[in-house]
Write a protein that holds these residues in place. Sequence first.
Motif, PDB file in Angstrom:
ATOM      1  N   PRO A  42       5.368   6.915   1.378  1.00 43.05           N
ATOM      2  CA  PRO A  42       5.008   7.141   2.784  1.00 43.05           C
ATOM      3  C   PRO A  42       3.655   7.848   2.972  1.00 43.05           C
ATOM      4  CG  PRO A  42       7.278   7.778   2.382  1.00 43.05           C
ATOM      5  CD  PRO A  42       6.659   7.503   1.050  1.00 43.05           C
ATOM      6  N   ALA A  43       3.135   8.481   1.929  1.00 41.80           N
ATOM      7  CA  ALA A  43       1.851   9.172   2.031  1.00 41.80           C
ATOM      8  C   ALA A  43       0.671   8.193   2.043  1.00 41.80           C
ATOM      9  CB  ALA A  43       1.684  10.154   0.871  1.00 41.80           C
ATOM     10  N   PHE A  44       0.909   6.954   1.627  1.00 44.12           N
ATOM     11  CA  PHE A  44      -0.169   5.982   1.443  1.00 44.12           C
ATOM     12  C   PHE A  44      -0.089   4.834   2.447  1.00 44.12           C
ATOM     13  CE2 PHE A  44       0.270   8.057  -2.613  1.00 44.12           C
ATOM     14  CZ  PHE A  44      -1.025   8.146  -3.092  1.00 44.12           C
ATOM     15  N   ARG A  45      -1.251   4.341   2.824  1.00 42.70           N
ATOM     16  CA  ARG A  45      -1.329   3.084   3.573  1.00 42.70           C
ATOM     17  C   ARG A  45      -0.854   1.964   2.645  1.00 42.70           C
ATOM     18  NH1 ARG A  45      -4.429   2.172   7.882  1.00 42.70           N
ATOM     19  NH2 ARG A  45      -5.044   0.164   7.015  1.00 42.70           N
ATOM     20  N   GLU A  46      -0.307   0.916   3.200  1.00 45.31           N
ATOM     21  CA  GLU A  46       0.149  -0.211   2.378  1.00 45.31           C
ATOM     22  C   GLU A  46      -0.994  -0.852   1.604  1.00 45.31           C
ATOM     23  OE1 GLU A  46       2.672  -3.123   4.187  1.00 45.31           O
ATOM     24  OE2 GLU A  46       3.829  -1.587   5.246  1.00 45.31           O
ATOM     25  N   ASP A  47      -2.205  -0.819   2.176  1.00 41.98           N
ATOM     26  CA  ASP A  47      -3.355  -1.455   1.529  1.00 41.98           C
ATOM     27  C   ASP A  47      -4.233  -0.453   0.767  1.00 41.98           C
ATOM     28  OD1 ASP A  47      -4.376  -0.141   3.746  1.00 41.98           O
ATOM     29  OD2 ASP A  47      -5.540  -1.840   4.482  1.00 41.98           O
ATOM     30  N   ALA A  48      -3.680   0.722   0.471  1.00 39.77           N
ATOM     31  CA  ALA A  48      -4.438   1.753  -0.256  1.00 39.77           C
ATOM     32  C   ALA A  48      -4.794   1.271  -1.662  1.00 39.77           C
ATOM     33  CB  ALA A  48      -3.615   3.043  -0.336  1.00 39.77           C
ATOM     34  N   THR A  49      -5.820   1.920  -2.224  1.00 38.70           N
ATOM     35  CA  THR A  49      -6.279   1.586  -3.569  1.00 38.70           C
ATOM     36  C   THR A  49      -6.337   2.839  -4.430  1.00 38.70           C
ATOM     37  OG1 THR A  49      -8.589   1.842  -2.929  1.00 38.70           O
ATOM     38  CG2 THR A  49      -7.652  -0.385  -2.785  1.00 38.70           C
TER      39      THR A  49
END
Length: 131
Positions: A42-49
Amino acid sequence: MANTFLTNDTSTDKEVEIEAVSSVIQTYVEGGRQGKAAIMKPAFREDATIHGHIGGSLFGGPIGLLFDWVDENPPAPNLEANIVNIDLANTIATARVELTGWLGFRFTDQFTLLKENGAWTIASKVFHTYE
């Protein structure tokens, strides 16, 4: 912790935003402590890198690579994290975090975060590993 906040908001708003970003970072850290990617997702965007070097090799791509790594390795119950800096500019932020005790490694993580629909999430993570 040194912080910068660039906006016309009050200092109370600044404190609220710094706490919100810190909470996102703590969600990531807790996932590492427990060795469960589901906790940190939940801490990350789905498209995070993610990008960085570990064991002399480049580790990078979609954030799912981090989640797989976390789930494939044991928990790090002694993981300690120190948020060194949070830099805020309205709807964007960066955070530098020093981590020790993660499977025998020490890391410097740099996060970029985005505030969208009132919530902060991590858009990217770059890291350096000290072996």
